[in-house]
Design an enzyme around this catalytic site. Structure first.
Site, mmCIF file in Angstrom:
data_model
loop_
_atom_site.group_PDB
_atom_site.id
_atom_site.type_symbol
_atom_site.label_atom_id
_atom_site.label_comp_id
_atom_site.label_asym_id
_atom_site.label_seq_id
_atom_site.Cartn_x
_atom_site.Cartn_y
_atom_site.Cartn_z
ATOM 1 C CG ASP A 51 -2.078 0.992 1.011
ATOM 2 O OD1 ASP A 51 -3.082 0.599 0.404
ATOM 3 O OD2 ASP A 51 -1.948 2.163 1.420
ATOM 4 C CE1 TYR A 127 -6.029 8.452 2.341
ATOM 5 C CE2 TYR A 127 -4.259 8.341 0.736
ATOM 6 C CZ TYR A 127 -5.574 8.099 1.090
ATOM 7 O OH TYR A 127 -6.424 7.512 0.204
#
Ligand code: CP3
Length: 324
Positions: A51, A127
């Site tokens: 990821d 993020y």
């Protein structure tokens, strides 16, 4: 894109026993999850199962991947103090499980190429600053506009991590690398140019000596494509919101194009997907350098059989006429 994931019964089964990060940090499971789509679907390349958040863990970012939400961060970045506290990352020391997984995948796949990847600095910063997925990227944009020194320190730190992570993946056996700058399409062109482009250009500069194709992808990037090309990738990945032939017209013949079937098409049944796939192949048939792909990740409700039929259709009908 997301060719490993919840649409696969075998992936869902594994996920019942392991959380996402257990899979991503266990080389054996990672090899299994990365290779299954190639073996099941017959696609031409594997993409590493990992990821974009994985290399942020050794920087000191504490996150979980929440199902149907995405990454959620316990300690978001807000100040220069927070940026200075981020640790540098040495992939061989801090991310050995990724490199071990690449070694195992390359051994198992033989001649099938493996694509390594990382997030783009803007997408990672979004993020880190928002603390999770975002609609308007309010805090990220405020930081970029109001605290330019903090922004550039954060982007510099991310350039180092992303470049080192991609270089280590190539050295471990990846045949190409893709930078997922998924959320960069939220920016106006002038903000991309000032706040992102110099950092992306630096990443591609650092990768150039390794001599593998560098793919650059973002979502909703219709107004940014020329600027993204100027960052220096070898391949531009685009989503379905822009007509592929028009993209080629805009960026010229110098780099390859990848995309851009709407992933929702693949959920609409075989007959519906056949027509749109054929149209895309017809439009790009004479293109000098085109790679068929979806315009974003495979959706969890996708029927794997339909996906396999799309792969077969592209293999049957996708060759350039002069290459037959
Ligand atoms: O097969 C592949 O494409 C490789 C694996 C891969 C994953 N994430 C696995 C994953 C890749 C290339 C990524 C990149 C990634 N991760 C991006 C960039 C690409 C994109 O989709 O725009 C982004 C933005 C993330 C952050 C992230 N991680 C999101 C938005 C999600 C989805 C949340 C959800 O549940 O819908 C994740 C979790 C994630 N990463 C899954 C997978 C297969 C979902 C699976 C699960 O929960 O087990």
């Amino acid at each position: 894109m997301r060719q490993a994931g919840r649409y696969q019964p075998s992936y869902r089964e594994l996920r019942q026993q392991h959380n996402f990060m257990d899979l991503a940090t266990n080389p054996e499971l990672c090899v299994e999850v990365s290779c299954r789509p190639v073996e099941d679907l017959g696609v031409d390349a594997a993409i590493l199962f990992s990821d974009i958040m994985v290399p942020l863990a050794p920087m000191g970012i504490e996150f979980t991947i929440k199902e149907s939400v995405g990454p959620v961060i316990a300690n978001p970045v807000a100040t220069m103090h927070d940026v200075l506290a981020l640790a540098p990352v040495t992939p061989e020391r801090d991310l050995p499980y990724v490199l071990d997984a690449i070694d195992g995948i390359v051994t198992r796949l033989g001649p099938t190429p493996l694509i390594g990847f990382a997030g783009g600095p803007f997408t990672l910063a979004s993020y880190m600053v928002e603390g999770g997925p975002s609609k308007n990227y309010l805090h990220t944009k405020h930081l970029m506009w109001n605290e330019p020194e903090t922004w550039s320190a954060l982007m510099d730190a991310l350039v180092d991590v992303v470049s080192a992570h991609l270089i280590a993946q190539i050295k471990a056996g990846a045949s190409a690398v893709q930078v997922f700058d998924s959320w960069v399409g939220s920016l106006a062109p002038q903000d991309y140019e000032a706040g992102v482009l110099p950092y992306m250009a630096e990443i591609f500069r650092r990768l150039e000596p390794l001599g593998v194709p560098r793919i650059y992808f973002g979502v909703g990037t219709g107004s940014l494509l020329e600027l993204m090309v100027s960052a220096g990738p070898d391949v531009l990945g685009v989503d379905w919101r822009v007509p592929m032939a028009a993209v080629r017209g805009r960026i010229g013949p110098k780099i390859a194009l990848q995309g851009n079937l709407d992933p929702v098409r693949v959920t609409a049944g075989y007959d519906a997907v056949v027509e749109s796939t054929r149209n895309l192949l017809a439009v790009m048939r004479q293109d000098p350098a085109y790679i068929f792909n979806l315009g974003h990740g495979v959706l969890p409700m996708t029927d794997p059989h339909v996906l396999k039929q799309v792969v077969d259709l592209v293999h049957r009908e996708g060759r350039r006429r002069d290459a037959l």
